[in-house]
Design a protein around this motif. Sequence first.
Motif, PDB file in Angstrom:
ATOM      1  N   ARG A 146       4.208   6.784   2.031  1.00 36.74           N
ATOM      2  CA  ARG A 146       4.854   5.822   2.730  1.00 36.74           C
ATOM      3  C   ARG A 146       4.263   4.678   1.393  1.00 36.74           C
ATOM      4  NH1 ARG A 146       5.282   3.968   8.993  1.00 36.74           N
ATOM      5  NH2 ARG A 146       4.335   2.642   8.901  1.00 36.74           N
ATOM      6  N   VAL A 147       5.120   3.430   2.209  1.00 37.37           N
ATOM      7  CA  VAL A 147       4.831   2.031   1.669  1.00 37.37           C
ATOM      8  C   VAL A 147       5.406   1.086   2.887  1.00 37.37           C
ATOM      9  CG1 VAL A 147       5.858   0.316   0.226  1.00 37.37           C
ATOM     10  CG2 VAL A 147       6.364   3.115  -0.015  1.00 37.37           C
ATOM     11  N   GLU A 148       3.981   0.921   2.792  1.00 39.29           N
ATOM     12  CA  GLU A 148       3.707  -0.802   3.453  1.00 39.29           C
ATOM     13  C   GLU A 148       3.140  -2.171   3.532  1.00 39.29           C
ATOM     14  OE1 GLU A 148       1.157   1.077   7.454  1.00 39.29           O
ATOM     15  OE2 GLU A 148      -0.419   1.377   5.092  1.00 39.29           O
TER      16      GLU A 148
ATOM     17  N   ARG B  13       1.028  -0.783   0.384  1.00 39.24           N
ATOM     18  CA  ARG B  13      -0.049   0.111   0.381  1.00 39.24           C
ATOM     19  C   ARG B  13       0.919   1.034   0.064  1.00 39.24           C
ATOM     20  NH1 ARG B  13      -2.436  -1.126   4.322  1.00 39.24           N
ATOM     21  NH2 ARG B  13      -4.202  -1.787   2.998  1.00 39.24           N
ATOM     22  N   ILE B  14       0.597   2.196  -0.645  1.00 42.02           N
ATOM     23  CA  ILE B  14       1.558   3.407  -0.475  1.00 42.02           C
ATOM     24  C   ILE B  14       0.155   4.452  -0.643  1.00 42.02           C
ATOM     25  CG2 ILE B  14       2.787   5.058  -2.375  1.00 42.02           C
ATOM     26  CD1 ILE B  14       3.303   2.158  -3.673  1.00 42.02           C
ATOM     27  N   THR B  15       1.000   5.360   0.733  1.00 38.65           N
ATOM     28  CA  THR B  15      -0.170   6.522   0.650  1.00 38.65           C
ATOM     29  C   THR B  15       0.386   7.776   0.667  1.00 38.65           C
ATOM     30  OG1 THR B  15       0.475   6.004   3.599  1.00 38.65           O
ATOM     31  CG2 THR B  15      -1.700   4.655   2.853  1.00 38.65           C
ATOM     32  N   TRP B  16      -0.306   8.684   0.726  1.00 42.48           N
ATOM     33  CA  TRP B  16       0.167   9.913   0.208  1.00 42.48           C
ATOM     34  C   TRP B  16      -0.954  10.937   1.235  1.00 42.48           C
ATOM     35  CZ3 TRP B  16      -1.101   7.117  -3.860  1.00 42.48           C
ATOM     36  CH2 TRP B  16      -2.019   7.902  -4.406  1.00 42.48           C
TER      37      TRP B  16
ATOM     38  N   ASP C 231      -3.210  -2.031  -8.432  1.00 44.82           N
ATOM     39  CA  ASP C 231      -4.505  -2.644  -8.417  1.00 44.82           C
ATOM     40  C   ASP C 231      -5.956  -1.969  -9.051  1.00 44.82           C
ATOM     41  OD1 ASP C 231      -3.215  -4.643  -7.364  1.00 44.82           O
ATOM     42  OD2 ASP C 231      -3.498  -4.229  -5.192  1.00 44.82           O
ATOM     43  N   GLY C 232      -5.412  -0.111  -8.810  1.00 45.26           N
ATOM     44  CA  GLY C 232      -6.681   0.621  -8.942  1.00 45.26           C
ATOM     45  C   GLY C 232      -6.176   1.244 -10.092  1.00 45.26           C
ATOM     46  N   ASP C 233      -6.847   2.733 -10.374  1.00 41.51           N
ATOM     47  CA  ASP C 233      -6.834   3.664 -11.797  1.00 41.51           C
ATOM     48  C   ASP C 233      -5.309   4.272 -11.112  1.00 41.51           C
ATOM     49  OD1 ASP C 233      -6.507   5.221 -12.576  1.00 41.51           O
ATOM     50  OD2 ASP C 233      -8.495   6.929 -12.916  1.00 41.51           O
ATOM     51  N   PRO C 234      -4.645   3.641 -11.552  1.00 42.24           N
ATOM     52  CA  PRO C 234      -2.683   4.715 -11.871  1.00 42.24           C
ATOM     53  C   PRO C 234      -3.459   6.493 -11.213  1.00 42.24           C
ATOM     54  CG  PRO C 234      -3.089   3.431 -13.603  1.00 42.24           C
ATOM     55  CD  PRO C 234      -4.076   3.153 -12.839  1.00 42.24           C
ATOM     56  N   ARG C 235      -4.230   6.890 -12.466  1.00 41.55           N
ATOM     57  CA  ARG C 235      -4.590   8.418 -12.822  1.00 41.55           C
ATOM     58  C   ARG C 235      -4.542   8.494 -10.711  1.00 41.55           C
ATOM     59  NH1 ARG C 235      -3.169  10.203 -16.893  1.00 41.55           N
ATOM     60  NH2 ARG C 235      -3.249  11.748 -15.622  1.00 41.55           N
TER      61      ARG C 235
ATOM     62  N   GLN D 204      -4.677   7.048  -1.515  1.00 41.51           N
ATOM     63  CA  GLN D 204      -3.741   5.665  -1.381  1.00 41.51           C
ATOM     64  C   GLN D 204      -4.139   5.191  -2.404  1.00 41.51           C
ATOM     65  OE1 GLN D 204      -4.766   3.389   2.238  1.00 41.51           O
ATOM     66  NE2 GLN D 204      -6.439   2.823   1.296  1.00 41.51           N
ATOM     67  N   LEU D 205      -2.822   3.906  -2.642  1.00 42.22           N
ATOM     68  CA  LEU D 205      -3.018   3.012  -3.517  1.00 42.22           C
ATOM     69  C   LEU D 205      -2.159   1.181  -3.254  1.00 42.22           C
ATOM     70  CD1 LEU D 205      -2.031   4.310  -7.170  1.00 42.22           C
ATOM     71  CD2 LEU D 205      -4.765   3.663  -6.932  1.00 42.22           C
ATOM     72  N   THR D 206      -2.753   0.540  -3.853  1.00 46.79           N
ATOM     73  CA  THR D 206      -2.147  -0.623  -3.222  1.00 46.79           C
ATOM     74  C   THR D 206      -1.714  -1.271  -4.896  1.00 46.79           C
ATOM     75  OG1 THR D 206      -3.975  -2.331  -3.960  1.00 46.79           O
ATOM     76  CG2 THR D 206      -3.824  -1.509  -1.315  1.00 46.79           C
ATOM     77  N   ALA D 207      -0.947  -1.777  -4.982  1.00 43.93           N
ATOM     78  CA  ALA D 207      -0.200  -2.805  -6.247  1.00 43.93           C
ATOM     79  C   ALA D 207       0.331  -4.405  -5.700  1.00 43.93           C
ATOM     80  CB  ALA D 207       1.065  -1.710  -6.146  1.00 43.93           C
ATOM     81  N   THR D 208       0.137  -4.726  -6.257  1.00 41.81           N
ATOM     82  CA  THR D 208       0.211  -6.558  -6.530  1.00 41.81           C
ATOM     83  C   THR D 208       2.390  -6.542  -7.549  1.00 41.81           C
ATOM     84  OG1 THR D 208      -1.891  -7.211  -6.750  1.00 41.81           O
ATOM     85  CG2 THR D 208       0.356  -8.806  -7.256  1.00 41.81           C
ATOM     86  N   LEU D 209       2.843  -6.856  -6.334  1.00 46.29           N
ATOM     87  CA  LEU D 209       4.534  -7.260  -6.825  1.00 46.29           C
ATOM     88  C   LEU D 209       4.767  -8.483  -7.209  1.00 46.29           C
ATOM     89  CD1 LEU D 209       6.056  -4.679  -4.387  1.00 46.29           C
ATOM     90  CD2 LEU D 209       4.807  -4.272  -6.309  1.00 46.29           C
ATOM     91  N   GLU D 210       5.540  -8.717  -8.557  1.00 49.24           N
ATOM     92  CA  GLU D 210       5.843  -9.895  -8.146  1.00 49.24           C
ATOM     93  C   GLU D 210       6.658 -10.523  -7.793  1.00 49.24           C
ATOM     94  OE1 GLU D 210       4.782 -11.992 -10.603  1.00 49.24           O
ATOM     95  OE2 GLU D 210       2.582 -10.459 -11.317  1.00 49.24           O
TER      96      GLU D 210
END
Length: 126
Positions: free
Chosen positions: A122-124, A8-11, A106-110, A15-21
């Motif tokens: 913050r990244v967690e 999860r990246i928050t500002w 996972d969501g809209d990068p815009r 915030q957005l979540t991302a899935t990493l390989e």
Amino acid sequence: MTNPTRIRITWPANQLTATLEDTPTTRALVAALPISSSASTWGEEVYFETGVSVPRELDARQIVDPGTVAFWTDGDSLALPYGPTPISHGDECRLASACNVLGAFDGDPRLLATVRPGDPIRVELA
């Protein structure tokens, strides 16, 4: 780490979540979480220092899809493009140099357009 990792990246504005390989860079990043940094912007890209230093991977790419989570090894930073940068040709997402590709939002990068230079970020793990 066999399952995909979610972060999860928050500002301040969102915030957005991302899935990493599962990559060497992802493993190094996850080992350093949580990370707090200060956001910078470059065209339609958000980037920020992570304190993680890793080598460029063999499959590093300079042109990526919007919403790619990339690691800029030249700056020990996460690079999060959501549209063209100052060196893009047309609508492509062209990073400053080849970056390690970790995954995608996972969501809209815009939503990254709401990040302002200097915002705390913050990244967690999600």
